[in-house]
Design a protein around this motif. Sequence first.
Motif, PDB file in Angstrom:
ATOM      1  N   ARG A 140       0.790  -1.232   0.000  1.00 12.87           N
ATOM      2  CA  ARG A 140       0.000   0.000   0.000  1.00 12.87           C
ATOM      3  C   ARG A 140       0.826   1.288   0.000  1.00 12.87           C
ATOM      4  NH1 ARG A 140       0.677  -1.789   5.058  1.00 12.87           N
ATOM      5  NH2 ARG A 140       0.802  -0.320   6.800  1.00 12.87           N
ATOM      6  N   GLN A 141       2.079   1.203   0.313  1.00 16.92           N
ATOM      7  CA  GLN A 141       2.852   2.431   0.482  1.00 16.92           C
ATOM      8  C   GLN A 141       3.627   2.753  -0.796  1.00 16.92           C
ATOM      9  OE1 GLN A 141       4.893   2.518   4.275  1.00 16.92           O
ATOM     10  NE2 GLN A 141       3.251   1.366   5.284  1.00 16.92           N
ATOM     11  N   TYR A 142       3.873   4.017  -1.033  1.00 16.06           N
ATOM     12  CA  TYR A 142       4.448   4.456  -2.308  1.00 16.06           C
ATOM     13  C   TYR A 142       5.968   4.290  -2.331  1.00 16.06           C
ATOM     14  CZ  TYR A 142       3.709   6.634  -6.810  1.00 16.06           C
ATOM     15  OH  TYR A 142       3.602   6.847  -8.153  1.00 16.06           O
ATOM     16  N   TYR A 143       6.392   3.025  -2.260  1.00 17.34           N
ATOM     17  CA  TYR A 143       7.820   2.716  -2.320  1.00 17.34           C
ATOM     18  C   TYR A 143       8.019   1.560  -3.279  1.00 17.34           C
ATOM     19  CZ  TYR A 143       7.685   5.622   1.803  1.00 17.34           C
ATOM     20  OH  TYR A 143       7.470   6.666   2.639  1.00 17.34           O
ATOM     21  N   PHE A 144       9.302   1.296  -3.566  1.00 19.27           N
ATOM     22  CA  PHE A 144       9.644   0.253  -4.536  1.00 19.27           C
ATOM     23  C   PHE A 144      10.528  -0.796  -3.880  1.00 19.27           C
ATOM     24  CE2 PHE A 144       8.628   4.176  -6.641  1.00 19.27           C
ATOM     25  CZ  PHE A 144       7.724   3.753  -7.607  1.00 19.27           C
ATOM     26  N   THR A 145      10.553  -1.985  -4.475  1.00 17.74           N
ATOM     27  CA  THR A 145      11.344  -3.076  -3.872  1.00 17.74           C
ATOM     28  C   THR A 145      12.802  -2.663  -3.655  1.00 17.74           C
ATOM     29  OG1 THR A 145      11.575  -3.945  -6.108  1.00 17.74           O
ATOM     30  CG2 THR A 145       9.949  -5.020  -4.709  1.00 17.74           C
ATOM     31  N   SER A 146      13.331  -1.884  -4.588  1.00 21.65           N
ATOM     32  CA  SER A 146      14.735  -1.462  -4.460  1.00 21.65           C
ATOM     33  C   SER A 146      14.956  -0.559  -3.248  1.00 21.65           C
ATOM     34  CB  SER A 146      15.166  -0.721  -5.724  1.00 21.65           C
ATOM     35  OG  SER A 146      14.376   0.453  -5.871  1.00 21.65           O
ATOM     36  N   GLN A 147      13.859  -0.047  -2.662  1.00 20.86           N
ATOM     37  CA  GLN A 147      14.006   0.886  -1.531  1.00 20.86           C
ATOM     38  C   GLN A 147      13.846   0.202  -0.169  1.00 20.86           C
ATOM     39  OE1 GLN A 147      11.019   3.692  -2.978  1.00 20.86           O
ATOM     40  NE2 GLN A 147      12.638   5.165  -3.450  1.00 20.86           N
ATOM     41  N   VAL A 148      13.615  -1.100  -0.189  1.00 23.39           N
ATOM     42  CA  VAL A 148      13.488  -1.820   1.086  1.00 23.39           C
ATOM     43  C   VAL A 148      14.782  -1.635   1.876  1.00 23.39           C
ATOM     44  CG1 VAL A 148      13.346  -4.124   2.130  1.00 23.39           C
ATOM     45  CG2 VAL A 148      11.780  -3.485   0.277  1.00 23.39           C
ATOM     46  N   GLY A 149      14.646  -1.267   3.148  1.00 23.95           N
ATOM     47  CA  GLY A 149      15.819  -1.045   3.987  1.00 23.95           C
ATOM     48  C   GLY A 149      16.209   0.423   4.103  1.00 23.95           C
ATOM     49  N   GLU A 150      15.674   1.248   3.195  1.00 23.74           N
ATOM     50  CA  GLU A 150      15.987   2.692   3.288  1.00 23.74           C
ATOM     51  C   GLU A 150      15.027   3.385   4.246  1.00 23.74           C
ATOM     52  OE1 GLU A 150      15.804   4.727  -0.461  1.00 23.74           O
ATOM     53  OE2 GLU A 150      17.249   3.388  -1.413  1.00 23.74           O
ATOM     54  N   TYR A 151      15.448   4.510   4.769  1.00 23.13           N
ATOM     55  CA  TYR A 151      14.508   5.323   5.543  1.00 23.13           C
ATOM     56  C   TYR A 151      13.388   5.790   4.612  1.00 23.13           C
ATOM     57  CZ  TYR A 151      17.280   5.568   9.789  1.00 23.13           C
ATOM     58  OH  TYR A 151      17.920   5.249  10.949  1.00 23.13           O
ATOM     59  N   LYS A 152      12.156   5.756   5.119  1.00 18.79           N
ATOM     60  CA  LYS A 152      11.020   6.183   4.300  1.00 18.79           C
ATOM     61  C   LYS A 152      11.160   7.640   3.878  1.00 18.79           C
ATOM     62  CE  LYS A 152       7.745   2.806   6.052  1.00 18.79           C
ATOM     63  NZ  LYS A 152       6.489   2.535   6.782  1.00 18.79           N
ATOM     64  N   THR A 153      11.718   8.451   4.755  1.00 16.17           N
ATOM     65  CA  THR A 153      11.887   9.871   4.429  1.00 16.17           C
ATOM     66  C   THR A 153      12.772  10.035   3.195  1.00 16.17           C
ATOM     67  OG1 THR A 153      13.564   9.806   6.169  1.00 16.17           O
ATOM     68  CG2 THR A 153      11.500  10.919   6.692  1.00 16.17           C
ATOM     69  N   LYS A 154      13.878   9.312   3.176  1.00 14.86           N
ATOM     70  CA  LYS A 154      14.818   9.406   2.054  1.00 14.86           C
ATOM     71  C   LYS A 154      14.173   8.856   0.780  1.00 14.86           C
ATOM     72  CE  LYS A 154      19.335   7.574   0.575  1.00 14.86           C
ATOM     73  NZ  LYS A 154      18.955   6.503  -0.363  1.00 14.86           N
TER      74      LYS A 154
END
Lengths: 201, 67
Positions: free
Chosen positions: A54-68
């Motif tokens: 549901r959240q506007y992120y991508f698989t490549s961003q797993v592990g990153e801070y959501k803010t970044k």
Amino acid sequence: MRFSAVKDHLSGFRVGIAGAGGLGSNCAVALARSGIGTIVISDFDIVEPANLNRQYYFTSQVGEYKTKALKENIARINPDITVLAYTEKLGRTNIPALFAGCDVIVEAFDSDEMKVMLIETVLAEMPGIPVIAGSGLAGWGNNDSIKFRKIDDTLYICGDETTTAGEDLPPMAPRVGIVANMQANTVIEILMKKNKDYFLR
Amino acid sequence: MKIILNNRDEELTGDLLTVTEMLIQKKFSYRMRIVKINGVLIPKDQYDSALIREGDTVHMIYLMSGG
């Protein structure tokens, strides 16, 4: 009114988003596409695989801070938007400073306790600044249960005001997205009625 | 007494009620909520002292987990 004029008007405002999960990330993206000048985001979590339903992120961003990650995603959608991202846990003490200068604040937390805390803090410490809260969005279906309620000029509620997210009633992209976009729509409605304050920006 | 609760006319027993008494009378049990009387936020620690009078406009908003 043409979209270019809407965008030009909205570019003069600053919107705070408390939480960058399902509500916050989707609301931020809708506001960025609409041309809100400055978006202030605060969240201390990292992107997890379970967020991607549901959240506007991508698989490549797993592990990153959501803010970044959200700042990156907004830059890819609309590089004209200024994003101020704070990787901090919000509480009564830092909310007024972090969201100082915001014309509207979107409540986009997951937990009910944090929702109450944010609303109480903004109403008490930042008088006159409208809060757009999300309440009740779990599960699927039931389009007509999702409502919008204006309490007064400083408090607006989007959601069914009934369902609680849990193991058996997960928050999912469609209903979370509906509520997040209702919040963004409310922000725009408020700001379109507001005059830009040229001297303070 | 008559008040307006969440934009609806509401008849409550008593001439003067604290927020806690109103919540009990209406059987509002869920804890995560915002209460406003005539537009003024009533923090949780004032539920036993803040008074609701005839004709008041009261809002009670539940905040449900999920986001």
